[in-house]
Design a protein around this motif. Structure first.
Motif, short mmCIF file in Angstrom:
data_model
loop_
_atom_site.label_atom_id
_atom_site.label_comp_id
_atom_site.label_asym_id
_atom_site.label_seq_id
_atom_site.Cartn_x
_atom_site.Cartn_y
_atom_site.Cartn_z
N SER A 182 28.50 -26.52 -34.14
CA SER A 182 29.64 -26.10 -33.33
C SER A 182 30.47 -27.31 -32.96
N MET A 183 31.69 -27.07 -32.52
CA MET A 183 32.55 -28.13 -32.01
C MET A 183 32.34 -28.19 -30.50
N ASP A 184 32.02 -29.37 -29.98
CA ASP A 184 31.72 -29.50 -28.56
C ASP A 184 32.56 -30.62 -27.95
N SER A 185 33.02 -30.38 -26.72
CA SER A 185 33.81 -31.37 -26.01
C SER A 185 32.91 -32.45 -25.43
N LEU A 186 33.15 -33.70 -25.79
CA LEU A 186 32.37 -34.81 -25.24
C LEU A 186 32.64 -34.97 -23.74
N GLU A 187 33.88 -34.71 -23.32
CA GLU A 187 34.21 -34.79 -21.90
C GLU A 187 33.44 -33.72 -21.11
N PHE A 188 33.28 -32.56 -21.72
CA PHE A 188 32.51 -31.49 -21.09
C PHE A 188 31.06 -31.92 -20.90
N PHE A 189 30.45 -32.52 -21.92
CA PHE A 189 29.08 -33.00 -21.80
C PHE A 189 28.96 -34.07 -20.71
N LEU A 190 29.95 -34.96 -20.65
CA LEU A 190 29.91 -36.04 -19.65
C LEU A 190 29.96 -35.48 -18.23
N VAL A 191 30.79 -34.47 -18.01
CA VAL A 191 30.94 -33.90 -16.67
C VAL A 191 29.69 -33.12 -16.25
N ILE A 192 29.17 -32.26 -17.14
CA ILE A 192 28.01 -31.45 -16.74
C ILE A 192 26.77 -32.31 -16.57
N ALA A 193 26.69 -33.43 -17.30
CA ALA A 193 25.54 -34.32 -17.13
C ALA A 193 25.53 -34.94 -15.73
N GLN A 194 26.72 -35.15 -15.16
CA GLN A 194 26.82 -35.70 -13.81
C GLN A 194 26.75 -34.62 -12.74
N PHE A 195 27.24 -33.43 -13.08
CA PHE A 195 27.37 -32.38 -12.06
C PHE A 195 26.05 -31.69 -11.76
N PHE A 196 25.36 -31.20 -12.79
CA PHE A 196 24.15 -30.42 -12.57
C PHE A 196 22.97 -31.35 -12.28
N ARG A 197 22.45 -31.25 -11.05
CA ARG A 197 21.35 -32.11 -10.65
C ARG A 197 20.01 -31.57 -11.14
N GLU A 198 19.95 -30.25 -11.37
CA GLU A 198 18.74 -29.63 -11.88
C GLU A 198 18.80 -29.53 -13.40
N PHE A 244 42.01 -20.01 -17.85
CA PHE A 244 42.61 -21.36 -17.89
C PHE A 244 41.55 -22.36 -17.40
N PRO A 245 40.59 -22.69 -18.25
CA PRO A 245 39.48 -23.55 -17.82
C PRO A 245 39.93 -24.96 -17.50
N SER A 246 39.22 -25.56 -16.57
CA SER A 246 39.52 -26.94 -16.17
C SER A 246 38.25 -27.58 -15.64
N LEU A 247 38.05 -28.83 -15.97
CA LEU A 247 36.89 -29.58 -15.47
C LEU A 247 37.23 -30.33 -14.18
N GLU A 248 38.46 -30.20 -13.70
CA GLU A 248 38.89 -30.98 -12.55
C GLU A 248 38.10 -30.61 -11.30
N ARG A 249 37.83 -29.30 -11.11
CA ARG A 249 37.06 -28.89 -9.94
C ARG A 249 35.67 -29.51 -9.94
N MET A 250 35.03 -29.56 -11.12
CA MET A 250 33.71 -30.15 -11.20
C MET A 250 33.78 -31.65 -10.97
N ARG A 251 34.84 -32.30 -11.46
CA ARG A 251 35.00 -33.74 -11.21
C ARG A 251 35.14 -34.01 -9.71
N GLN A 252 35.94 -33.20 -9.04
CA GLN A 252 36.11 -33.37 -7.59
C GLN A 252 34.80 -33.14 -6.86
N GLU A 253 34.04 -32.14 -7.30
CA GLU A 253 32.75 -31.87 -6.67
C GLU A 253 31.77 -33.02 -6.91
N ILE A 254 31.83 -33.64 -8.08
CA ILE A 254 30.97 -34.80 -8.37
C ILE A 254 31.27 -35.93 -7.39
N GLU A 255 32.55 -36.20 -7.15
CA GLU A 255 32.92 -37.26 -6.21
C GLU A 255 32.48 -36.91 -4.79
N ARG A 256 32.62 -35.64 -4.40
CA ARG A 256 32.19 -35.23 -3.06
C ARG A 256 30.68 -35.40 -2.89
#
Length: 255
Positions: free
Chosen positions: A94-110, A217-229
């Motif tokens: 499949s085609m996968d977004s590297l930015e997506f992988f980077l964000v979820i690796a930081q976001f999901f603690r479990e 209209f998907p966006s990773l911005e909310r997850m990025r903001q949550e990571i910083e919080r």
């Protein structure tokens, strides 16, 4: 009638004349005068190009512009891609977004949400559809179904996947998308190759007003903001723990 001596004399004179006409200097290629326009390859009939003098190629972009519509390449022979896959579906990927992988690796603690996302990427069909029930997810991941449901709800809340119907989910194309797949034939059905372009699926999802806005209209911005919080909160907790340890140490030395 000429005698043999006259004939030999005549042959010697001819040979002498021919020798005088041949230069002993090495032959040099004649060059065109400086600034003279160089002929270009004909656009009409490429076979005529072999009869035309060529100038050295200094810029490949100039050559490409001179022949619009033709592909210019210097690549060597390409080798086939190598991916692990089941015997009936070689080179399945499949085609996968590297930015997506980077964000979820930081976001999901479990670990479970991440494992679930990887499982759904691996099980998606052409077009991003995931024919997988929660019971099947629980069996593959070797966890309780209630845990799968919790992790799935968390993943879905960010618009990563959404439910199409019972036992069928859809990956959001900008995050992960399987473009094509080969479906082997059976006794009653011929083998076929299925391809679904990503832009077609994106257009269909965006036109469905029944879907949540974050899905359309998907966006990773909310997850990025949550990571910083979360990082700020964890930094405050660590600072408070350090201050508490320092205070306890001061009390211990004072006694």
């Amino acid at each position: 009638m000429s005698s043999a001596g006259d004939i030999l004399l005549r042959v010697a004179e001819i040979n002498s004349l021919e020798s005088s006409l041949v230069s002993t200097e090495p032959q040099r290629r004649r060059t065109s005068p400086r600034g003279a326009p160089q002929p270009k390859l004909p656009l009409g009939d490429p076979s005529d190009a072999w009869n035309q003098p060529l100038r050295p190629v200094k810029d490949l972009d100039d050559v490409a512009r001179a022949y619009p519509g033709r592909k210019l390449t210097l690549d060597s022979e390409r080798k086939p891609l190598e991916f692990y896959g089941p015997p009936d579906e070689p080179n399945a990927f499949s085609m996968d977004s590297l930015e997506f992988f980077l964000v979820i690796a930081q976001f999901f603690r479990e670990a479970l949400p991440l494992r679930l996302i990887l499982l759904m990427i691996a099980c998606q069909k052409a077009g991003g559809r995931i024919p997988l029930t929660q019971d099947e997810m629980a069996i593959v991941l070797d966890v309780a179904r209630t845990k799968v449901n919790e992790a799935l709800q968390e993943v879905m809340s960010h618009g990563i996947v959404f439910r199409v119907k019972r036992g069928v989910y859809q990956f959001n194309p900008p995050y992960s998308y399987r473009v094509a797949e080969f479906i082997p034939g059976t006794e009653t059905m011929e083998a076929r190759y299925v391809r679904v372009d990503q832009h077609e699926t994106i257009a269909r999802i965006r036109s469905d007003e029944a879907l949540p806005e974050l899905v359309r209209f998907p966006s990773l911005e909310r997850m990025r903001q949550e990571i910083e919080r979360m990082r700020e909160e964890r930094a405050k907790i660590r600072a408070a723990r350090r201050a508490e340890r320092a205070q306890q140490k001061e009390k211990g030395t004072g006694q």
